[in-house]
Write an enzyme that holds these catalytic residues in place. Structure first.
Site, PDB file in Angstrom:
ATOM      1  N   LEU A  32      54.615  37.406  45.876  1.00 53.19           N
ATOM      2  CA  LEU A  32      55.158  36.739  47.052  1.00 53.19           C
ATOM      3  C   LEU A  32      54.450  37.290  48.276  1.00 53.19           C
ATOM      4  O   LEU A  32      54.157  38.492  48.344  1.00 53.19           O
ATOM      5  CB  LEU A  32      56.671  36.946  47.176  1.00 53.19           C
ATOM      6  CG  LEU A  32      57.563  36.229  46.149  1.00 53.19           C
ATOM      7  CD1 LEU A  32      59.027  36.589  46.366  1.00 53.19           C
ATOM      8  CD2 LEU A  32      57.379  34.723  46.220  1.00 53.19           C
ATOM      9  N   ASP A  33      54.175  36.422  49.228  1.00 56.76           N
ATOM     10  CA  ASP A  33      53.485  36.853  50.435  1.00 56.76           C
ATOM     11  C   ASP A  33      54.311  37.865  51.218  1.00 56.76           C
ATOM     12  O   ASP A  33      55.520  38.013  51.010  1.00 56.76           O
ATOM     13  CB  ASP A  33      53.163  35.642  51.323  1.00 56.76           C
ATOM     14  CG  ASP A  33      52.234  34.659  50.637  1.00 56.76           C
ATOM     15  OD1 ASP A  33      51.508  35.093  49.721  1.00 56.76           O
ATOM     16  OD2 ASP A  33      52.255  33.458  50.995  1.00 56.76           O
ATOM     17  N   PHE A  34      53.641  38.499  52.166  1.00 56.29           N
ATOM     18  CA  PHE A  34      54.306  39.510  52.998  1.00 56.29           C
ATOM     19  C   PHE A  34      55.465  38.898  53.783  1.00 56.29           C
ATOM     20  O   PHE A  34      56.504  39.534  53.961  1.00 56.29           O
ATOM     21  CB  PHE A  34      53.265  40.123  53.949  1.00 56.29           C
ATOM     22  CG  PHE A  34      53.807  41.224  54.814  1.00 56.29           C
ATOM     23  CD1 PHE A  34      54.083  42.473  54.298  1.00 56.29           C
ATOM     24  CD2 PHE A  34      54.056  40.999  56.170  1.00 56.29           C
ATOM     25  CE1 PHE A  34      54.592  43.488  55.098  1.00 56.29           C
ATOM     26  CE2 PHE A  34      54.564  42.001  56.969  1.00 56.29           C
ATOM     27  CZ  PHE A  34      54.824  43.251  56.438  1.00 56.29           C
TER      28      PHE A  34
ATOM     29  N   THR B 140      57.129  36.121  52.852  1.00 59.62           N
ATOM     30  CA  THR B 140      57.929  35.277  51.960  1.00 59.62           C
ATOM     31  C   THR B 140      58.995  36.131  51.285  1.00 59.62           C
ATOM     32  O   THR B 140      58.722  37.250  50.848  1.00 59.62           O
ATOM     33  CB  THR B 140      57.040  34.612  50.900  1.00 59.62           C
ATOM     34  OG1 THR B 140      56.031  33.844  51.553  1.00 59.62           O
ATOM     35  CG2 THR B 140      57.857  33.698  50.016  1.00 59.62           C
TER      36      THR B 140
END
Length: 378
Positions: free
Chosen positions: A217-219, A221
């Site tokens: 998961l993105d930073f 997200t």
């Protein structure tokens, strides 16, 4: 010492029969003689003994004594007679098969050699993809020789990773799976050059192996993130050929038109190939923000954000709510984790559910406990 003058002399008395028998010299034992109290020479004699009791010899009684077995209490299978013999129609307790019941990690022995990637992944060394890269790089050796892709290993092989021996057990254990609600502001990596907090700082410690993140998961997200100690399961959940669906809750600055919805579900072209949503549902909203539910079967880097940017809209918030068949529990708040029940973890990995002989107590029927931890201070 002189004897007393008034004491008369007594004639010597004859020894009794018992004393005379003890004084007799012992004769050499014969082959025909048998010691009734002696242990049988064959250590497995009690296994071959007849449980029906002593039987008379074919030639009848010799010298008024039953030949062969003597006293039933002295027979080597006397312990069976003491326990009793079940009557006809009454079955004894069946032996418990190996690999069933027991604790959480009750092993089921694997008799055939397995592929190197699978064994190391099950041991929690790394995922299958990472192990394949290590094999190509020459970082893994088997019995002192460089390992090869697809090589099979058995219990007698010695496997080393970066020159360090890896202890392996050729057993099938139930995998462990953690469900984590990732907050925004954490990176899915063990080491970050910028010193940002990582998701691994909140997880419990493992005595053997390590936690493997299922996807990323993105930073910025948040949402559902799975961890497991089984590399084979991690590969099963992440490999594109399984096409596990991910569902996201997306908040946009603006609202989609019908043409934009059609292009996102039909497919649009990105820099790394075509992409499309399996489903797109309007969830409503107020003001400039509007919520949507989207499902996608891929996990490319920032794919959801890039798809909305391709149609001219910006994602202001992104949250993953489902990964395959696993949904984010509503009572699992941000920064909290819970362990998936063993039966659910085995079902997720495609393994048979553990068979427990002990009846579950009221404590076992309670829902899984939520854990809130604080990241390590820097």
């Amino acid at each position: 010492m002189p004897r007393k003058p008034n004491s008369p002399l007594r004639p010597p008395q004859k020894k009794s029969d018992a004393i005379e028998i003890l004084d007799r010299p012992r004769r050499a034992p014969r082959k025909d003689d048998r010691d009734e109290d002696a242990q049988p020479r064959d250590p497995n004699a009690h296994l071959n003994a007849d449980p029906r009791g002593p039987r008379a010899p074919r030639g009848g009684n010799r010298g008024g004594r039953q030949g062969g077995d003597g006293d039933p209490a002295r027979r080597p299978d006397a312990h069976k007679s003491a326990l009793g013999v079940p009557d006809r129609g009454e079955r004894g307790a069946r032996p418990r098969p190996q690999g069933q019941g027991g604790g959480r990690n009750a092993p089921m022995t694997l008799t055939e050699p397995e592929r190197l990637q699978k064994v190391l992944a099950q041991a929690g060394v790394a995922s299958r993809r990472e192990i394949e890269d290590w094999v190509v790089a020459g970082r893994i050796s088997v019995n002192g020789l460089p390992a090869s892709l697809g090589q099979k290993i058995g219990p007698g092989d010695r496997v080393k990773v970066n020159g360090k021996l890896v202890p392996l057990r050729f057993t099938q254990r139930s995998p462990r799976v953690l469900i984590y609600h990732k907050p925004e502001g954490e990176i899915v990596s063990r080491d970050d050059p910028e010193g940002r907090p990582t998701v691994f700082e909140r997880l419990p410690l493992l005595r053997k192996g390590r936690w493997l993140a299922v996807g990323r998961l993105d930073f910025n997200t948040s949402g559902l993130l799975l961890f497991t100690n089984d590399g084979d399961l991690a590969n099963r959940l992440m490999h594109p050929r399984y096409e596990l669906e991910r569902e996201y809750a997306v908040r946009l600055l603006g609202e989609l038109t019908e043409e934009q919805v059609e292009s996102l579900t039909e497919g649009i072209q990105l820099t790394d190939g075509p992409a499309k949503f399996n489903s797109l549902r309007d969830e409503g909203g107020e003001g400039a923000n509007h919520w949507y539910r989207v499902a996608i079967s891929e996990g490319r880097n920032r794919e959801v954000r890039r798809m909305f940017e391709a149609v001219g809209l910006t994602v202001s918030r992104l949250m993953r709510v489902r990964y395959g068949s696993v949904e984010l529990p509503t009572r699992l708040k941000r920064g909290m984790w819970m362990e998936m029940p063993e039966a659910d973890a085995c079902r997720l990995a495609g393994l048979p559910e553990p068979q427990r002989q002990v009846q579950k107590s009221d404590r076992d029927k309670r829902p899984p406990k939520m854990h809130r931890t604080t990241p390590v201070s820097r």
